[in-house]
Scaffold this motif. Structure first.
Motif, PDB file in Angstrom:
ATOM      1  N   TYR A   1     -94.104 -87.071 -96.610  1.00  0.00           N
ATOM      2  CA  TYR A   1     -92.740 -86.542 -96.567  1.00  0.00           C
ATOM      3  C   TYR A   1     -92.394 -85.841 -97.878  1.00  0.00           C
ATOM      4  N   ARG A   2     -92.738 -86.477 -99.010  1.00  0.00           N
ATOM      5  CA  ARG A   2     -92.447 -85.872-100.323  1.00  0.00           C
ATOM      6  C   ARG A   2     -93.159 -84.542-100.506  1.00  0.00           C
ATOM      7  N   LEU A   3     -94.436 -84.493-100.109  1.00  0.00           N
ATOM      8  CA  LEU A   3     -95.187 -83.256-100.259  1.00  0.00           C
ATOM      9  C   LEU A   3     -94.653 -82.160 -99.357  1.00  0.00           C
ATOM     10  N   THR A   4     -94.275 -82.510 -98.145  1.00  0.00           N
ATOM     11  CA  THR A   4     -93.755 -81.526 -97.196  1.00  0.00           C
ATOM     12  C   THR A   4     -92.404 -80.996 -97.658  1.00  0.00           C
ATOM     13  N   THR A   5     -91.524 -81.873 -98.079  1.00  0.00           N
ATOM     14  CA  THR A   5     -90.196 -81.421 -98.487  1.00  0.00           C
ATOM     15  C   THR A   5     -90.240 -80.674 -99.806  1.00  0.00           C
ATOM     16  N   SER A   6     -91.129 -81.057-100.735  1.00  0.00           N
ATOM     17  CA  SER A   6     -91.189 -80.353-102.010  1.00  0.00           C
ATOM     18  C   SER A   6     -91.788 -78.964-101.843  1.00  0.00           C
ATOM     19  N   ALA A   7     -92.629 -78.768-100.842  1.00  0.00           N
ATOM     20  CA  ALA A   7     -93.250 -77.465-100.628  1.00  0.00           C
ATOM     21  C   ALA A   7     -92.253 -76.433-100.111  1.00  0.00           C
ATOM     22  N   ASN A   8     -91.157 -76.868 -99.560  1.00  0.00           N
ATOM     23  CA  ASN A   8     -90.199 -75.947 -98.962  1.00  0.00           C
ATOM     24  C   ASN A   8     -88.887 -75.852 -99.724  1.00  0.00           C
ATOM     25  N   ARG A   9     -88.817 -76.415-100.908  1.00  0.00           N
ATOM     26  CA  ARG A   9     -87.559 -76.383-101.651  1.00  0.00           C
ATOM     27  C   ARG A   9     -87.721 -75.544-102.906  1.00  0.00           C
ATOM     28  N   PRO A  10     -86.619 -74.926-103.326  1.00  0.00           N
ATOM     29  CA  PRO A  10     -86.682 -74.167-104.578  1.00  0.00           C
ATOM     30  C   PRO A  10     -87.010 -75.082-105.746  1.00  0.00           C
ATOM     31  N   VAL A  11     -87.585 -74.508-106.781  1.00  0.00           N
ATOM     32  CA  VAL A  11     -87.827 -75.243-108.021  1.00  0.00           C
ATOM     33  C   VAL A  11     -86.619 -74.984-108.910  1.00  0.00           C
ATOM     34  N   VAL A  12     -85.967 -76.066-109.347  1.00  0.00           N
ATOM     35  CA  VAL A  12     -84.761 -75.936-110.165  1.00  0.00           C
ATOM     36  C   VAL A  12     -84.984 -76.671-111.481  1.00  0.00           C
ATOM     37  N   ILE A  13     -84.875 -75.922-112.575  1.00  0.00           N
ATOM     38  CA  ILE A  13     -84.977 -76.477-113.919  1.00  0.00           C
ATOM     39  C   ILE A  13     -83.843 -75.872-114.725  1.00  0.00           C
ATOM     40  N   ASN A  14     -83.136 -76.700-115.482  1.00  0.00           N
ATOM     41  CA  ASN A  14     -81.988 -76.239-116.281  1.00  0.00           C
ATOM     42  C   ASN A  14     -80.987 -75.449-115.430  1.00  0.00           C
ATOM     43  N   GLN A  15     -80.729 -75.931-114.252  1.00  0.00           N
ATOM     44  CA  GLN A  15     -79.792 -75.310-113.310  1.00  0.00           C
ATOM     45  C   GLN A  15     -80.189 -73.885-112.909  1.00  0.00           C
ATOM     46  N   THR A  16     -81.445 -73.516-113.126  1.00  0.00           N
ATOM     47  CA  THR A  16     -81.941 -72.203-112.708  1.00  0.00           C
ATOM     48  C   THR A  16     -82.958 -72.402-111.600  1.00  0.00           C
ATOM     49  N   ALA A  17     -82.643 -71.879-110.422  1.00  0.00           N
ATOM     50  CA  ALA A  17     -83.519 -72.030-109.264  1.00  0.00           C
ATOM     51  C   ALA A  17     -84.434 -70.827-109.129  1.00  0.00           C
ATOM     52  N   VAL A  18     -85.662 -71.101-108.724  1.00  0.00           N
ATOM     53  CA  VAL A  18     -86.620 -70.049-108.384  1.00  0.00           C
ATOM     54  C   VAL A  18     -87.174 -70.380-106.998  1.00  0.00           C
ATOM     55  N   PRO A  19     -87.849 -69.438-106.359  1.00  0.00           N
ATOM     56  CA  PRO A  19     -88.387 -69.707-105.022  1.00  0.00           C
ATOM     57  C   PRO A  19     -89.336 -70.909-105.016  1.00  0.00           C
ATOM     58  N   PRO A  20     -89.574 -71.471-103.822  1.00  0.00           N
ATOM     59  CA  PRO A  20     -90.496 -72.611-103.722  1.00  0.00           C
ATOM     60  C   PRO A  20     -91.886 -72.275-104.274  1.00  0.00           C
ATOM     61  N   LEU A  21     -92.555 -73.297-104.738  1.00  0.00           N
ATOM     62  CA  LEU A  21     -93.915 -73.181-105.251  1.00  0.00           C
ATOM     63  C   LEU A  21     -94.823 -72.670-104.138  1.00  0.00           C
ATOM     64  N   PRO A  22     -95.568 -71.593-104.367  1.00  0.00           N
ATOM     65  CA  PRO A  22     -96.451 -71.089-103.309  1.00  0.00           C
ATOM     66  C   PRO A  22     -97.635 -72.021-103.072  1.00  0.00           C
ATOM     67  N   ALA A  23     -98.130 -71.998-101.856  1.00  0.00           N
ATOM     68  CA  ALA A  23     -99.302 -72.807-101.509  1.00  0.00           C
ATOM     69  C   ALA A  23    -100.542 -72.220-102.182  1.00  0.00           C
ATOM     70  N   MET A  24    -101.473 -73.081-102.497  1.00  0.00           N
ATOM     71  CA  MET A  24    -102.735 -72.638-103.089  1.00  0.00           C
ATOM     72  C   MET A  24    -103.664 -72.187-101.961  1.00  0.00           C
ATOM     73  N   ASN A  25    -104.354 -71.070-102.159  1.00  0.00           N
ATOM     74  CA  ASN A  25    -105.338 -70.586-101.196  1.00  0.00           C
ATOM     75  C   ASN A  25    -106.672 -71.263-101.508  1.00  0.00           C
ATOM     76  N   PRO A  26    -107.193 -72.091-100.597  1.00  0.00           N
ATOM     77  CA  PRO A  26    -108.428 -72.831-100.886  1.00  0.00           C
ATOM     78  C   PRO A  26    -109.623 -71.927-101.197  1.00  0.00           C
ATOM     79  N   ASP A  27    -109.704 -70.765-100.562  1.00  0.00           N
ATOM     80  CA  ASP A  27    -110.817 -69.847-100.838  1.00  0.00           C
ATOM     81  C   ASP A  27    -110.728 -69.281-102.252  1.00  0.00           C
ATOM     82  N   THR A  28    -109.524 -68.932-102.679  1.00  0.00           N
ATOM     83  CA  THR A  28    -109.325 -68.405-104.035  1.00  0.00           C
ATOM     84  C   THR A  28    -109.626 -69.488-105.067  1.00  0.00           C
ATOM     85  N   VAL A  29    -109.177 -70.712-104.802  1.00  0.00           N
ATOM     86  CA  VAL A  29    -109.432 -71.829-105.725  1.00  0.00           C
ATOM     87  C   VAL A  29    -110.937 -72.086-105.829  1.00  0.00           C
TER      88      VAL A  29
END
Length: 161
Positions: free
Chosen positions: A23-51
């Motif tokens: 649940y934590r991983l699923t919900t964190s993947a779809n929420r904006p990242v907020v630090i110091n009251q500044t929100a940015v888009p959600p963290l993008p998923a890692m591409n396994p082939d690129t990694v």
């Protein structure tokens, strides 16, 4: 009988823990990242082939100095006799995740800053921009979620350079 109850209780605890983590991983993947009251888009998923491609390139070009496990040099914060610093770790214990993608790719391509007496060589003649990005994605895949979110926030925040 008591052992059977303990076994079922242990299984229940494991299942609840797995469900909570999922649940934590699923919900964190779809929420904006907020630090110091500044929100940015959600963290993008890692591409396994690129990694995976980045892991191969890292082993070929980076591991000699930064360590096979991204651990960096021993005493990496202590200046060498020539005033340069040893290669830092690229795992969560280092400071790589404090910098933007743009800066990290630039350092990989162009080498370290001579004003800091950096010995980091330039790889622009050996690695394409996409290969440098793949290496960075491999490195990011080894960070904890907190470091990945912070580094993403640093990269895409509105006032990022």
């Amino acid at each position: 009988m008591i052992q059977r109850r303990i076994l079922w209780l242990a299984i229940l605890v494991i299942l609840l823990g797995a469900a909570s983590l999922s649940y934590r991983l699923t919900t964190s993947a779809n929420r904006p990242v907020v630090i110091n009251q500044t929100a940015v888009p959600p963290l993008p998923a890692m591409n396994p082939d690129t990694v995976a491609r980045g892991e191969i390139l890292y082993a070929q070009y980076c591991a000699k100095c930064h360590g096979a496990s991204l651990e960096g040099a021993v005493d990496w914060k202590k200046s060498l006799p020539d005033g340069s610093l040893p290669p830092p770790p690229h795992d969560s214990s280092g400071h790589t995740w404090h910098h933007t993608d743009e800066l990290l790719i630039s350092i990989t391509q162009n080498g370290g800053d001579p004003s800091y007496n950096s010995k980091m060589p330039a790889f622009k003649d050996k690695l394409t921009q996409d290969e440098s990005i793949a290496i960075l994605d491999f490195i990011k895949s080894k960070w904890y979620i907190e470091e990945r979110e912070y580094q993403w926030w640093m990269t895409v925040r509105p006032d990022a350079q």
